[in-house]
Design an enzyme around this catalytic site. Structure first.
Site, mmCIF file in Angstrom:
data_model
loop_
_atom_site.group_PDB
_atom_site.id
_atom_site.type_symbol
_atom_site.label_atom_id
_atom_site.label_comp_id
_atom_site.label_asym_id
_atom_site.label_seq_id
_atom_site.Cartn_x
_atom_site.Cartn_y
_atom_site.Cartn_z
ATOM 1 N N LEU A 132 0.825 -1.205 0.000
ATOM 2 C CA LEU A 132 0.000 0.000 0.000
ATOM 3 C C LEU A 132 0.861 1.258 0.000
ATOM 4 O O LEU A 132 1.985 1.268 0.509
ATOM 5 C CB LEU A 132 -0.926 0.030 1.220
ATOM 6 N N CYS A 133 0.310 2.325 -0.553
ATOM 7 C CA CYS A 133 1.000 3.621 -0.552
ATOM 8 C C CYS A 133 0.827 4.312 0.795
ATOM 9 O O CYS A 133 0.340 5.444 0.892
ATOM 10 C CB CYS A 133 0.466 4.506 -1.686
ATOM 11 N N GLU A 134 1.188 3.600 1.832
ATOM 12 C CA GLU A 134 1.139 4.103 3.202
ATOM 13 C C GLU A 134 2.327 3.520 3.951
ATOM 14 O O GLU A 134 2.538 2.302 3.926
ATOM 15 C CB GLU A 134 -0.164 3.700 3.909
ATOM 16 N N ASN A 154 -6.276 1.555 -2.431
ATOM 17 C CA ASN A 154 -5.333 1.319 -3.541
ATOM 18 C C ASN A 154 -5.862 0.286 -4.523
ATOM 19 O O ASN A 154 -5.093 -0.275 -5.310
ATOM 20 C CB ASN A 154 -3.971 0.857 -3.030
#
Length: 439
Positions: free
Chosen positions: A358-360, A397
């Site tokens: 994930l973009c976290e 996402n």
């Protein structure tokens, strides 16, 4: 947050004594992935059955006992049906959970509806299927009457004693900060009002502390509620028919924790029952529980594969699962033990962050975790995801929810929920014809 140095110390103290054993072997995983690719949530049928049997036996001294499994923990009909074989009902907190329980053939006293900030239509449906309604707030008495008209003959109220609740092992929580339940004054007024409106059978419910790893919690809560019920009888002339201890009995997520013993817990509740309720001529009161985590948590795991490694300021192992499959570590640093399949006895001499895609930056299953050397293609077993694992998944996402698989008692694997596909993700975009050509 998890204490890394403590974990290293535990490992040094003795891996064999302290380590958590997965219920699935590398060979079994390799067989399963021939049909169902990783990641997937896997459940242990044998463990679920043995635990449900133990819970039933632990409270067999109480003829009215029922475990209402907290559906929110693991809302899978195959698993719910296994628990029903051991007399379990369903604790529901929403319309869809009520619908699931009812569709499985449950009705009436098999369903407990414990919700908060409840929409009117959910009260209507709960009443239609005969579920026991457990009210969360004093104002809901008037709201319920305006919504459904005449009250059902059985009603329950949720109690919040306020303050800080402390157990002998130092576990604390703060009911006074929780949004749930009646104050004591509201509780007494609520029972009086419900009796005036024709309710004949009353219950009480309370949930004070989360995920306790101590055999003391239920007996301690039981004494609080039992003494309160005696006071209600003496002051209001109302006899409580059932006392719902709710959840809060936790599991040993960490390898150095001693798991709860449900038989010791049951005996502890019985002792308080005989000390408080029996002398008050209340020896026929039924005891209910609503355990989700304890019933299912240790009997599920997330199986994922190592697909990338990264060497920068730290050592990273990237797996094909992410926080969308298991969000507990990402949102509040919850510890989930990790076993590298086939390397259970290898030394834990490599320090890794185990991460998802994930973009976290919080998308991490473990931070600075000491594990065996991980090679690409290794399968990682993330323990104790049987409750609040799959059920808390999401699609951020564009990630898709994984499959759920039951490891049968005979060693075979049964698909009990297929993995989502892009078609599922796009299904609600009915107004976009172009989407239909993509899936």
């Amino acid at each position: 947050m998890y204490d890394v140095e403590r974990e290293k110390k535990v490992i040094r103290q003795g891996e064999i004594k302290m380590k958590k054993e997965p219920f699935v072997t590398k060979e079994q995983i390799e067989e399963i992935v021939k049909s169902y690719p990783t990641p997937f949530h896997l459940y242990d049928e044998k463990g679920i059955r043995e635990n449900a049997k133990a819970v039933k036996e632990a409270f067999a001294w109480n003829p009215g006992f029922r475990e209402y499994f907290a559906v929110k923990a693991t809302p899978n009909p195959f698993l719910l049906n296994i628990l029903r074989e051991y007399g379990c009902g369903a604790d529901c907190s929403s319309m869809t959970e009520l619908m699931l329980a009812h569709e499985l053939g449950m009705s009436g006293e098999e369903i407990m509806f414990s919700s908060n900030d409840t929409p009117a239509e959910e009260f209507v449906y709960a009443n239609e299927i005969g579920a026991t309604i457990n009210l969360d707030d004093f104002t809901h008495i008037d709201f319920l009457e305006k919504t459904i008209g005449a009250f059902p003959k059985t009603m329950s109220l949720r109690y919040n004693p306020g303050g800080v609740y402390t157990l002998s092992n130092g576990i604390m929580d703060n009911p006074g900060d929780a949004k749930y339940g009646f104050t004591k004054e509201q509780l007494f007024e609520g029972y009086k009002l419900l009796k005036e409106k024709g309710v004949e059978r009353f219950g009480i419910h309370a949930f004070l502390v989360s995920n306790t790893v101590t055999n003391d919690y239920y007996p301690t809560l039981a004494r609080t509620l039992f003494e309160l019920c005696v006071e209600i009888k003496e002051k209001l002339g109302i006899k409580i028919s059932f006392i719902n201890l709710s959840g809060g009995v936790g599991i040993a997520y960490k390898p150095d924790q001693v798991p709860n013993d449900i038989r010791v817990i049951g005996a502890g509740v019985q002792k308080v029952y005989e000390e408080v309720l029996v002398p008050a001529d209340m020896g026929d009161v039924a005891i209910y529980t609503e355990m989700g985590r304890f019933m299912m948590g240790p009997y599920g795991c997330l199986v994922t594969k190592a697909i990338h490694e990264k060497h920068t300021y730290k050592e990273y192992i990237g797996v094909d699962a992410c926080a969308a499959n298991l969000m507990r570590p990402a949102i509040y640093g919850a510890y989930h033990h990790i076993t590298v399949a086939g390397k259970e006895d290898a030394p834990c001499n490599h320090k890794y962050d185990v991460v998802g895609s994930l973009c976290e930056n919080c998308d991490k299953f473990a931070v600075d975790r000491m594990l065996p050397k991980i090679d690409m293609g290794d399968y990682l077993v993330i323990h104790d995801t049987g409750a609040h694992g799959y059920s808390m998944g999401y699609n951020y996402n564009g990630r898709l929810r994984s499959a759920e698989i039951l490891l049968k008692e005979d060693g075979g694997a049964q698909l009990i929920r297929r993995a989502e596909t892009p078609k599922d993700y796009f299904a609600t975009f009915d107004c976009f014809d172009i989407i239909k050509g993509l899936v």
